[in-house]
Write a protein that holds these residues in place. Structure first.
Motif, PDB file in Angstrom:
ATOM      1  N   HIS A 112      34.989  42.214  43.844  1.00  0.00           N
ATOM      2  CA  HIS A 112      33.531  42.341  43.872  1.00  0.00           C
ATOM      3  C   HIS A 112      33.058  43.451  42.923  1.00  0.00           C
ATOM      4  N   ASP A 113      33.702  44.616  42.995  1.00  0.00           N
ATOM      5  CA  ASP A 113      33.284  45.747  42.163  1.00  0.00           C
ATOM      6  C   ASP A 113      33.406  45.443  40.675  1.00  0.00           C
ATOM      7  N   HIS A 115      33.459  42.537  39.234  1.00  0.00           N
ATOM      8  CA  HIS A 115      32.495  41.500  38.851  1.00  0.00           C
ATOM      9  C   HIS A 115      31.085  42.096  38.724  1.00  0.00           C
ATOM     10  N   GLN A 116      30.709  42.968  39.641  1.00  0.00           N
ATOM     11  CA  GLN A 116      29.384  43.594  39.555  1.00  0.00           C
ATOM     12  C   GLN A 116      29.251  44.435  38.282  1.00  0.00           C
ATOM     13  N   ARG A 120      26.511  43.924  35.339  1.00  0.00           N
ATOM     14  CA  ARG A 120      25.648  45.022  34.890  1.00  0.00           C
ATOM     15  C   ARG A 120      25.796  45.296  33.396  1.00  0.00           C
ATOM     16  N   GLU A 137      32.141  35.946  41.396  1.00  0.00           N
ATOM     17  CA  GLU A 137      32.425  36.464  42.738  1.00  0.00           C
ATOM     18  C   GLU A 137      33.467  35.580  43.427  1.00  0.00           C
TER      19      GLU A 137
END
Length: 142
Positions: A112-113, A115-116, A120, A137
């Motif tokens: 998750h991290d 991918h975020q 961004r 995700e």
């Protein structure tokens, strides 16, 4: 797709297997979303349930291509193709004793991290290697 009760003497038997989804299509990411997104809430619910005093544990099994798609990795040609750690392809070619040891174990949180961070940064697919190949995700938090 199926589920199985595995804490039995014969977990792969017909009596312990329940097929819940069949579709005749390629396993593209889009098709997997069509087939599997409907089960997200049920899987989350099952993970939190107990049967008698036993907690449910959900596992996802499949071949590398299927699991890569389910966990949001760009696949075998990416710089960081491993499902379990962030090793890069160059280090994978070395014997274990010659590796630098700079790779880290992957976790649902790291998927998750990364991918975020990828999103961004603009979500440019050509730069996904900078985010450990986490192009989307994970389908489920399993």
């Amino acid at each position: 797709m199926n589920f199985q009760i595995v804490n039995t003497p014969t977990p792969n038997s017909v009596q312990n297997t329940c097929v819940f989804s069949v579709f005749e299509a390629s396993d593209s990411t889009t098709n997997l979303h069509v087939a599997l997104d409907q089960y997200k809430l049920q899987i989350e619910s099952l993970q939190g349930m107990k049967w008698r005093e036993y907690s449910n544990r959900i596992f996802i099994c499949g071949d590398y291509e299927f699991l890569s798609k389910l966990y949001g990795l760009s696949g075998a040609n990416g710089r960081h193709p491993c499902l379990y750690c962030t090793i890069n392809q160059d280090e994978m070619q070395l014997s274990i004793s010659m590796r630098a040891g700079s790779s880290q174990s992957r976790s649902l949180q790291s998927f998750h991290d990364h991918h975020q961070r990828f999103l961004r940064s603009g979500g440019n697919a050509k730069k996904v290697k900078e985010f450990y190949n986490c192009i989307s995700e994970p389908f489920f938090d399993v």
